[in-house]
Design an enzyme around this catalytic site. Sequence first.
Site, PDB file in Angstrom:
ATOM      1  N   ASP A  33       0.892  -1.110   0.018  1.00 14.69           N
ATOM      2  CA  ASP A  33      -0.331  -0.241  -0.309  1.00 14.69           C
ATOM      3  C   ASP A  33       0.555   1.437  -0.234  1.00 14.69           C
ATOM      4  OD1 ASP A  33      -2.151   1.256   0.086  1.00 14.69           O
ATOM      5  OD2 ASP A  33      -2.726   0.727   2.021  1.00 14.69           O
ATOM      6  N   GLY A  34       0.557   2.089  -0.901  1.00 13.20           N
ATOM      7  CA  GLY A  34       1.063   2.806  -0.874  1.00 13.20           C
ATOM      8  C   GLY A  34       1.400   3.744  -1.782  1.00 13.20           C
ATOM      9  N   GLY A  36       0.359   5.719  -4.423  1.00 10.39           N
ATOM     10  CA  GLY A  36      -0.385   6.716  -4.914  1.00 10.39           C
ATOM     11  C   GLY A  36       0.145   8.251  -4.144  1.00 10.39           C
ATOM     12  N   ARG A  37       0.021   7.457  -2.561  1.00 13.57           N
ATOM     13  CA  ARG A  37       0.920   8.787  -1.957  1.00 13.57           C
ATOM     14  C   ARG A  37       2.525   9.055  -2.393  1.00 13.57           C
ATOM     15  NH1 ARG A  37      -1.092   5.780   3.099  1.00 13.57           N
ATOM     16  NH2 ARG A  37      -1.956   4.807   1.994  1.00 13.57           N
ATOM     17  N   TRP A  38       3.847   8.289  -2.644  1.00 14.66           N
ATOM     18  CA  TRP A  38       4.804   7.822  -2.622  1.00 14.66           C
ATOM     19  C   TRP A  38       5.128   8.910  -3.573  1.00 14.66           C
ATOM     20  CZ3 TRP A  38       7.211   6.951  -6.539  1.00 14.66           C
ATOM     21  CH2 TRP A  38       9.308   7.127  -6.949  1.00 14.66           C
ATOM     22  N   HIS A  50       3.217   3.644  -8.676  1.00 12.96           N
ATOM     23  CA  HIS A  50       2.589   1.578  -9.095  1.00 12.96           C
ATOM     24  C   HIS A  50       4.255   1.221  -9.850  1.00 12.96           C
ATOM     25  CE1 HIS A  50      -1.016   1.923  -7.346  1.00 12.96           C
ATOM     26  NE2 HIS A  50      -1.767   3.042  -9.105  1.00 12.96           N
ATOM     27  N   GLU A  80     -11.756  -4.488  -5.401  1.00 17.53           N
ATOM     28  CA  GLU A  80     -12.594  -2.765  -4.598  1.00 17.53           C
ATOM     29  C   GLU A  80     -11.941  -2.438  -5.527  1.00 17.53           C
ATOM     30  OE1 GLU A  80     -12.107  -5.470  -1.773  1.00 17.53           O
ATOM     31  OE2 GLU A  80     -14.149  -5.792  -2.306  1.00 17.53           O
ATOM     32  N   TRP A  82     -11.457  -2.344  -8.662  1.00 15.81           N
ATOM     33  CA  TRP A  82     -12.009  -1.461 -10.082  1.00 15.81           C
ATOM     34  C   TRP A  82     -12.972  -0.198  -9.908  1.00 15.81           C
ATOM     35  CZ3 TRP A  82     -10.693  -4.615 -13.872  1.00 15.81           C
ATOM     36  CH2 TRP A  82     -10.308  -5.629 -13.983  1.00 15.81           C
ATOM     37  N   ARG A  84     -11.016   2.230  -9.193  1.00 17.97           N
ATOM     38  CA  ARG A  84     -10.644   3.102  -9.745  1.00 17.97           C
ATOM     39  C   ARG A  84     -11.382   3.742 -10.843  1.00 17.97           C
ATOM     40  NH1 ARG A  84      -5.300   2.090  -6.447  1.00 17.97           N
ATOM     41  NH2 ARG A  84      -6.212   1.542  -4.405  1.00 17.97           N
ATOM     42  N   LEU A 144      10.268 -21.269  -4.012  1.00 20.22           N
ATOM     43  CA  LEU A 144       9.338 -19.611  -3.919  1.00 20.22           C
ATOM     44  C   LEU A 144       8.231 -19.743  -4.703  1.00 20.22           C
ATOM     45  CD1 LEU A 144       9.238 -17.503  -2.024  1.00 20.22           C
ATOM     46  CD2 LEU A 144       9.539 -15.805  -3.606  1.00 20.22           C
ATOM     47  N   SER A 209      -8.156  -4.941   4.526  1.00 17.46           N
ATOM     48  CA  SER A 209      -9.214  -4.792   3.082  1.00 17.46           C
ATOM     49  C   SER A 209      -9.604  -6.245   2.253  1.00 17.46           C
ATOM     50  CB  SER A 209      -8.239  -3.908   2.389  1.00 17.46           C
ATOM     51  OG  SER A 209      -7.795  -2.861   3.407  1.00 17.46           O
TER      52      SER A 209
HETATM   53  C1  FPP Z   1      -1.772   0.456  -3.482  1.00 17.09           C
HETATM   54  O1  FPP Z   1      -1.143   1.303  -3.747  1.00 17.09           O
HETATM   55  C2  FPP Z   1      -1.462  -0.570  -4.490  1.00 17.09           C
HETATM   56  C3  FPP Z   1      -2.123  -1.574  -5.134  1.00 17.09           C
HETATM   57  C4  FPP Z   1      -3.340  -1.155  -5.400  1.00 17.09           C
HETATM   58  C5  FPP Z   1      -1.719  -1.731  -7.128  1.00 17.09           C
HETATM   59  C6  FPP Z   1      -0.524  -2.743  -6.542  1.00 17.09           C
HETATM   60  C7  FPP Z   1       0.014  -2.758  -7.510  1.00 17.09           C
HETATM   61  C8  FPP Z   1       1.491  -3.309  -7.736  1.00 17.09           C
HETATM   62  C9  FPP Z   1       2.937  -2.735  -6.783  1.00 17.09           C
HETATM   63  C10 FPP Z   1       2.440  -3.485  -8.705  1.00 17.09           C
HETATM   64  C11 FPP Z   1       2.907  -4.686  -8.849  1.00 17.09           C
HETATM   65  C12 FPP Z   1       2.578  -5.479 -10.041  1.00 17.09           C
HETATM   66  C13 FPP Z   1       3.210  -6.692 -10.042  1.00 17.09           C
HETATM   67  C14 FPP Z   1       2.207  -7.250 -11.530  1.00 17.09           C
HETATM   68  C15 FPP Z   1       4.625  -6.442 -10.293  1.00 17.09           C
HETATM   69  P1  FPP Z   1      -2.512   2.593  -3.296  1.00 17.09           P
HETATM   70  O2  FPP Z   1      -2.473   2.915  -5.176  1.00 17.09           O
HETATM   71  O3  FPP Z   1      -3.494   2.350  -2.696  1.00 17.09           O
HETATM   72  O4  FPP Z   1      -1.388   3.920  -3.016  1.00 17.09           O
HETATM   73  P2  FPP Z   1      -2.473   5.028  -2.043  1.00 17.09           P
HETATM   74  O5  FPP Z   1      -3.651   4.464  -1.086  1.00 17.09           O
HETATM   75  O6  FPP Z   1      -0.904   6.015  -1.354  1.00 17.09           O
HETATM   76  O7  FPP Z   1      -3.540   5.667  -2.984  1.00 17.09           O
END
Ligand code: FPP
Length: 253
Positions: A33-34, A36-38, A50, A80, A82, A84, A144, A209
């Site tokens: 998670d995070g 988007g904020r990053w 991402h 959930e 979807w 976005r 793994l 979640s």
């Molecule tokens: C949550 O951060 C992240 C996601 C919903 C997408 C996760 C996907 C990846 C890390 C890419 C990995 C994919 C592959 C196939 C290797 P957020 O967007 O909810 O962040 P926020 O809470 O800061 O908005």
Amino acid sequence: MSMRLPFMKNKQKEEPEQLPPENVPAHVAIIMDGNGRWAKKRGLPRVAGHREGVTVVKEVVRAASKMNVQILTLYTFSTENWKRPKSEIDFIMKLPKEFLHVYLPELMENNVKLETIGDIDALPEHTKEVILYAKDKTKNNNGLILNFALNYGSRYEIMQAVRQMMTDVDSAKLSIEKLDEHTFSSYLYTKGLTDPDLLIRTSGEQRISNFLLWQLAYTEFWFTDVLWPDFNKDILRQAIEDYQQRKRRYGGI
Ligand code: FPP
């Protein structure tokens, strides 16, 4: 803070994957998670987070493999998600291809087996195709297990399981008397996988979640404020070292 065992004191910085071999969590699950904020913090579009997140996935897979973790489940896209904006969904759906295009040879080299949980039939065809290809290519690897939760939702998983069990009771394939926890588990996407020993969630959020609600019954939770794109193998090691200090009692004393 993690406690160090005495023999770890002079651990070489260059070998951060070295862990006390005993009590390594067999199954680590991560809510990444995070992103988007990053990106927002840097004035970048959300999708830049991402993309950076994929780089971290690669580092974490390598490290988990070296640490002798057996299963690494990553929450990649939830049922959930979807909700976005379409442009963000489209971007995320291209990531498996980007990831596997470059990284599949390394997965093969490291004997990693790709698996998925979730309804991959509902993914765009191009995403599904690359995932199925990589699953097939890695199916005989016995290192793994890299388990992507893709279009995954735990309530949906449980509801589907109940639906299938009822159908099987109807057709006498399953008897109600025989239904126990083990049988129930075998109707879930995670059939054949042990339950997670350790759940990590990044970005300071402390909630599940809709992730692995049944499977996390006795899992140890570890939270960090670090945003997923800033996560790395040293933080993974720290989470695992903390896990190694915990006493799991499973309701006993
Ligand atoms: C949550 O951060 C992240 C996601 C919903 C997408 C996760 C996907 C990846 C890390 C890419 C990995 C994919 C592959 C196939 C290797 P957020 O967007 O909810 O962040 P926020 O809470 O800061 O908005």
